[in-house]
Design an enzyme around this catalytic site. Structure first.
Site, short mmCIF file in Angstrom:
data_model
loop_
_atom_site.label_atom_id
_atom_site.label_comp_id
_atom_site.label_asym_id
_atom_site.label_seq_id
_atom_site.Cartn_x
_atom_site.Cartn_y
_atom_site.Cartn_z
CE LYS A 1 -13.59 -13.31 -5.56
NZ LYS A 1 -13.14 -12.49 -6.67
CD GLN B 1 -9.91 -11.26 -7.85
OE1 GLN B 1 -10.58 -12.24 -7.51
NE2 GLN B 1 -10.31 -10.02 -7.61
CG ASP C 1 -17.02 -12.29 -11.59
OD1 ASP C 1 -17.59 -12.20 -10.48
OD2 ASP C 1 -15.79 -12.16 -11.75
#
Ligand code: NDP
Length: 283
Positions: free
Chosen positions: A52, A96, A119
């Site tokens: 990422k 994460q 997200d």
């Protein structure tokens, strides 16, 4: 034999489009910024976070990785999020997953400011998706929609069957297909006569986490088959939820694993960070 949808190529094209928009934002005087928080030393998570960070750099974005030790308390993590919520360099915050067991995942995800929730897991954003007014789309389902579009597959009026009902993939996938005017059926582990349902799909999206579960006899001739699954075989190789060889013989389009949906997920994270930056700098 099915056309193989090349996720790598579509991801590259989409990332080039995003990089061009980042350059435009920089001309306007701001740079989109992403903060990725990782807690502990899960090796798979470390790879995802590295990827990422690298993808942000390649797109011209600013990114920070905040690596916290396994023993980090929930309060400590929440205070990092609070700091990032107020940091004007940061447009998107991603935690994460999975988090260590002593940390309440829901509490943590709900602490991210909805306008920085790239997200799209915050209840505000899931609610906005539900009512058809989203700021951000969850990365994996959004990636699937881009793949369908760029492959010229129209969802309108099609019977779309989603196998899997997780909050991360299955449920939002169903909402996006519905928003694109598909007729949607969602299946899960309690679905009866699953093969009968999957055989009625014009577009079949599979996200269950079981290697090679969907076989050729479970799909109809000419179906579009999208395999979200990512499973490690005993020999370390990555494989999907769809048995590729038998399904590719019958499908009209199919995504491979690796090289299918996977590369699109990070691409959509970049897209959401770009969108967040645009929202934050709206005149
Ligand atoms: P979850 O484990 O959260 O959910 C799995 C879903 O599959 C559940 O809804 C479950 O049903 C359903 N399911 C399990 N077994 C069956 C079965 N035999 N028949 C029908 N349904 C079944 O997984 P995720 O949604 O997080 O992930 C699914 C897969 O997608 C995994 O392989 C994951 O690695 C991959 N993935 C890939 C991404 C990418 O970027 N390519 C991103 C995210 C995930 P029930 O609700 O009844 O338990």
């Amino acid at each position: 034999m099915a056309v193989i949808i090349d996720g790598k190529k579509i991801a590259q094209e989409t990332r080039a489009e995003i990089a061009a928009q980042v350059a435009e934002q920089k001309n306007q005087g701001f740079t989109p910024g992403l903060a990725v928080i990782i807690v502990g030393e899960n090796p798979a998570s470390q790879v995802y976070v590295r990827n990422k960070h690298k993808a942000c750099g390649e797109a011209g974005m600013y990114s920070e990785v905040i690596a916290l030790p396994e023993a980090t308390t929930e309060e400590e993590l929440l205070s990092v999020i609070a700091r990032l919520n107020d940091d004007t360099k940061i447009d998107g915050i991603l935690v994460q997953l999975p988090l260590p067991k002593h940390i309440n995942e829901t509490q943590v995800l709900n602490a991210i400011r909805p306008d920085k929730d790239v997200d799209a897991f915050h209840p505000v954003n899931t609610g906005k998706i539900m009512i058809g007014n989203p700021d951000f789309l969850p990365c994996t389902p959004a990636g699937v929609m881009v793949m369908l579009k760029k492959s010229g597959i129209d969802v309108t009026g099609k019977h779309c069957v989603v196998v899997g009902r997780s909050n991360i993939v299955g449920k939002p996938m169903a909402m996006l297909l519905l928003a694109a005017n598909g007729t949607v059926t969602v299946c899960h582990s309690k679905t009866q006569n699953l093969a009968e349902v999957t055989r009625s799909a014009d577009i079949l999206v599979v996200a269950i986490g079981r290697a090679d579960f969907i076989t050729g006899d479970m799909i109809k001739e000419g179906a579009v088959v999208i395999d979200v699954g990512m499973n490690r075989r005993a020999d370390g190789k990555l494989t999907g939820d769809v048995e590729f060889a038998s399904c590719a013989e019958k499908a009209s389009y199919i995504t491979p694993v690796p090289g299918g949906v996977g590369p699109m997920t990070i691409t959509m994270l970049l897209q959401n960070t770009l969108t967040a930056a645009a929202l934050h700098h709206k005149q």
